[in-house]
Design an enzyme around this catalytic site. Sequence first.
Site, PDB file in Angstrom:
ATOM      1  N   CYS A 107       0.831  -1.199   0.000  1.00  0.00           N
ATOM      2  CA  CYS A 107       0.000   0.000   0.000  1.00  0.00           C
ATOM      3  C   CYS A 107       0.868   1.253   0.000  1.00  0.00           C
ATOM      4  CB  CYS A 107      -0.924   0.002   1.214  1.00  0.00           C
ATOM      5  SG  CYS A 107      -2.237  -1.222   1.126  1.00  0.00           S
ATOM      6  N   TYR A 142      -8.221  -8.287   7.342  1.00  0.00           N
ATOM      7  CA  TYR A 142      -9.198  -7.588   6.520  1.00  0.00           C
ATOM      8  C   TYR A 142     -10.426  -8.483   6.322  1.00  0.00           C
ATOM      9  CZ  TYR A 142      -5.287  -4.421   6.026  1.00  0.00           C
ATOM     10  OH  TYR A 142      -4.248  -3.564   6.306  1.00  0.00           O
TER      11      TYR A 142
END
Length: 370
Positions: free
Chosen positions: A41, A198
């Site tokens: 990310c 997640y």
Amino acid sequence: MEQSQTVLDAGATSPGQTHLFSPLRIRDIAFRHRIAVSPMCQYSSEDGFANDWHFVHLGSRAVGGAALVIAEASAVEARGRISPADLGIWKDEHIQPLKRIAAFLRGHGAVPGIQFAHAGRKASTHVPWEKGGSFLPEREGGWRTVAPSSIPFRETDTPPLELSKAQIRSIVEAFAAAARRALAAGFEVIEIHAAHGYLINEFLSPLSNHRRDEYGGSFENRIRFALEVTKAIRSEWPDSLPLFIRISASDWLEGGWTIDDSVKLASILKPLGIDLVDCSSGGLVPYAKIELGPGYQVPFSERIRREAGILTGAVGMITEPEQADRIIREGRADMTLLARQFLRDPYFPLHAAEALGIEIAPPVQYKRAF
């Protein structure tokens, strides 16, 4: 939907056979060697759009000789972003800038890949360099998060909304729509992000999934969402192209998801069209104690490879060429996926080849330096 690459038993390789720079073929895609760029990310997007930062960040790793470059966790819906600055693939307008990146990667010898993600209860945070990446409340530009159960990641976070079955179906459809967009953008590998706490990981683990319907309780119920996402993506993704999944092979906590669960899940996912399991771990809760060290997650990839008979990727503190080569030679994984080492050295494959006495061609513009 069976993968075309034969999985060798651990110990079946020799220096004359499989090694770090041996080619790998999965379905119709040929990887020039076994070093891949793991999704990282960058927290540098606006409204989910890729930009010049992503182009240079990913493109430089292709120039550096990577066999596979996987674009960072790309949210399949806006509320699935970790932060407001995450990359996205939830609308058709995202396709064009991603297409530019995929074409450049492919043009420089790397297979272009993308990771699909939904952050679930770990969504709506500040970027890491602002307030330590803490929870971003709605009054400051965040949003209400969703999860299998209304259990916050941190006690100080706003509890997520528990997803209804209709909302679960909507997210499954969002993953399928993302696959159509990824194909239009020219990507050749999709990785499903089912790790690090997640959304998919939240369904898998009994620590975060307290549901009492068909999506909670038993192992078979808790994996249901992961299977539905896999089937939905594979229904839109050509049989000729590989589909990976990243899992947290262990929660590193008693009563949580285990490596035994991971082996069982991998065995179920293989006939559904998953070609490689990217074996990470942890991330479900902030208080897990993880035993860190060089190659500390490699035993996960080795065991899943051996017992589930599926290709695996090794990740986690792989920093040296000899270390990566040994993982492949010993049959502990079929691919090495590096993240931080690629941040330190975008040209790691070129340097690794040199260190191991193997010739691979750098870009002609850089040839005089190697």
